[in-house]
Design an enzyme around this catalytic site. Sequence first.
Site, mmCIF file in Angstrom:
data_model
loop_
_atom_site.group_PDB
_atom_site.id
_atom_site.type_symbol
_atom_site.label_atom_id
_atom_site.label_comp_id
_atom_site.label_asym_id
_atom_site.label_seq_id
_atom_site.Cartn_x
_atom_site.Cartn_y
_atom_site.Cartn_z
ATOM 1 N N ASP A 182 0.847 -1.181 0.000
ATOM 2 C CA ASP A 182 0.000 0.000 0.000
ATOM 3 C C ASP A 182 0.894 1.246 0.000
ATOM 4 O O ASP A 182 1.790 1.346 -0.819
ATOM 5 C CB ASP A 182 -0.965 -0.041 1.195
ATOM 6 C CG ASP A 182 -2.128 0.929 1.042
ATOM 7 O OD1 ASP A 182 -3.137 0.535 0.436
ATOM 8 O OD2 ASP A 182 -2.012 2.071 1.508
ATOM 9 N N TYR A 316 -3.256 11.026 0.678
ATOM 10 C CA TYR A 316 -3.750 10.892 -0.690
ATOM 11 C C TYR A 316 -3.709 12.238 -1.406
ATOM 12 O O TYR A 316 -3.269 12.330 -2.561
ATOM 13 C CB TYR A 316 -5.179 10.337 -0.668
ATOM 14 C CG TYR A 316 -5.249 8.881 -0.298
ATOM 15 C CD1 TYR A 316 -5.330 7.893 -1.273
ATOM 16 C CD2 TYR A 316 -5.232 8.481 1.038
ATOM 17 C CE1 TYR A 316 -5.389 6.549 -0.927
ATOM 18 C CE2 TYR A 316 -5.290 7.152 1.391
ATOM 19 C CZ TYR A 316 -5.363 6.185 0.404
ATOM 20 O OH TYR A 316 -5.403 4.860 0.744
ATOM 21 N N HIS A 373 -4.674 -7.920 0.323
ATOM 22 C CA HIS A 373 -3.926 -6.676 0.425
ATOM 23 C C HIS A 373 -3.087 -6.581 1.698
ATOM 24 O O HIS A 373 -2.007 -5.997 1.684
ATOM 25 C CB HIS A 373 -4.918 -5.506 0.375
ATOM 26 C CG HIS A 373 -4.286 -4.156 0.264
ATOM 27 N ND1 HIS A 373 -3.517 -3.788 -0.817
ATOM 28 C CD2 HIS A 373 -4.312 -3.081 1.093
ATOM 29 C CE1 HIS A 373 -3.105 -2.532 -0.655
ATOM 30 N NE2 HIS A 373 -3.562 -2.091 0.496
#
Length: 408
Positions: A182, A316, A373
């Site tokens: 990630d 982000y 993930h």
Amino acid sequence: MASVVKPYKISVPDSALEILRKKLSLATFPNSVDFSDDWDYGAPLSDVKRLAERWRDGYDWRAHEKQLNEELPQFTTRVPVEGFGELNIHFVHKRGKREDSIPLLFVHGWPGSFMEVIKILPLLTNPDGDAPSFHVVAPSLPNYGFSDEVTKKSFAIRHYSEALHRVMLSLGYDNYVTQGGDWGFAITRMIGYQFPQHCLASHLNFIRVRDPPSITQHPVAAIQHALTRYSEADRAGLARSQWFIKEGCGYNQEQSTKPSTIGFALADSPVALLAWIYEKLHDWTDNYPWTDDEVLTWVSVYQFSTAGPAANVRIYYENYHGGGDLRFKESGYIPSVPIGLSCFPRDLIIPPKGWGRQLGPVVFERYHSDGGHFAAHERPQQLANDLREMFGPGGGAYRQAQRTRGKA
């Protein structure tokens, strides 16, 4: 002046627990409709209600807090970050059973935390037989867990990388290797780009490559790609990637463009935070059997974080809007740092075999048959085995591992 490393214990104030209970007792849920429990629409109403009720009345944070403190040796240290002053960084640090263990920086992403290291920690620090041993450092990223909040704008990936690199130096690890998925992918890649004289190799369990190799930039890989037919696993991986881009990426758009807006919901409503994260724990794993308390502990780390539940999503926005010339370096070819790739089929981006060679000199590559993930949490044994093979005798990064020990 050397950084001071201080022992740390999680100790959430009683007042924070009481506020949480009060907010949960006043929670308002959506009306029930025919599709309230349809995962295609998002987190199911019945699940979120059940979890919220347990969080309010049955979940014992103190017991889980105690467990985290007992199983994870934690510390803090202050490190300077250019343009941002000093930040207090929280981290797990457990030394391997052998003095010549390999220093490993383990970096989480969103919606993960330092807690992701808990299952893999004993496998890496106290392995069986002659398997390599690691000194493991697992920080809370700035704005996450029990690290400081960044209060100035434009804290980009290169700043996260600088902060974590300085943590390693503060511990005396001048040479080290990294592991990341990630945001850990982007951050450890950036560490390799910025500090290749210190970061000697990187292992990645997230392969953020969306396009096949081009003939102009990667001619050998492009020719191999042109001559190779996609396997069934390759086609399934491409389908999974398309699903994520089309159906699973809405959170990314919101957090990349208007993090403050969603931040109001996350900061004020524990139920909003729970639903926002729980959806990902479900969708991004490979039928992992989450227990309610497991989910609630995961979410509680966000609820009780030093920076508050809203700060974590800003990474982000800063990645999307900032970073200058360094912004895309983590996805380009970095020639100086050997990399290992572990791909799990229920991750978010699943490139066909060979595509990952666009990232750098690949010295280890494995495509697993299951897992998602959060590899360290879902498949700790498989991930630990990959690291042992990559850095152990005969492994592709064995020479780099020896250099971290001062033996090469």
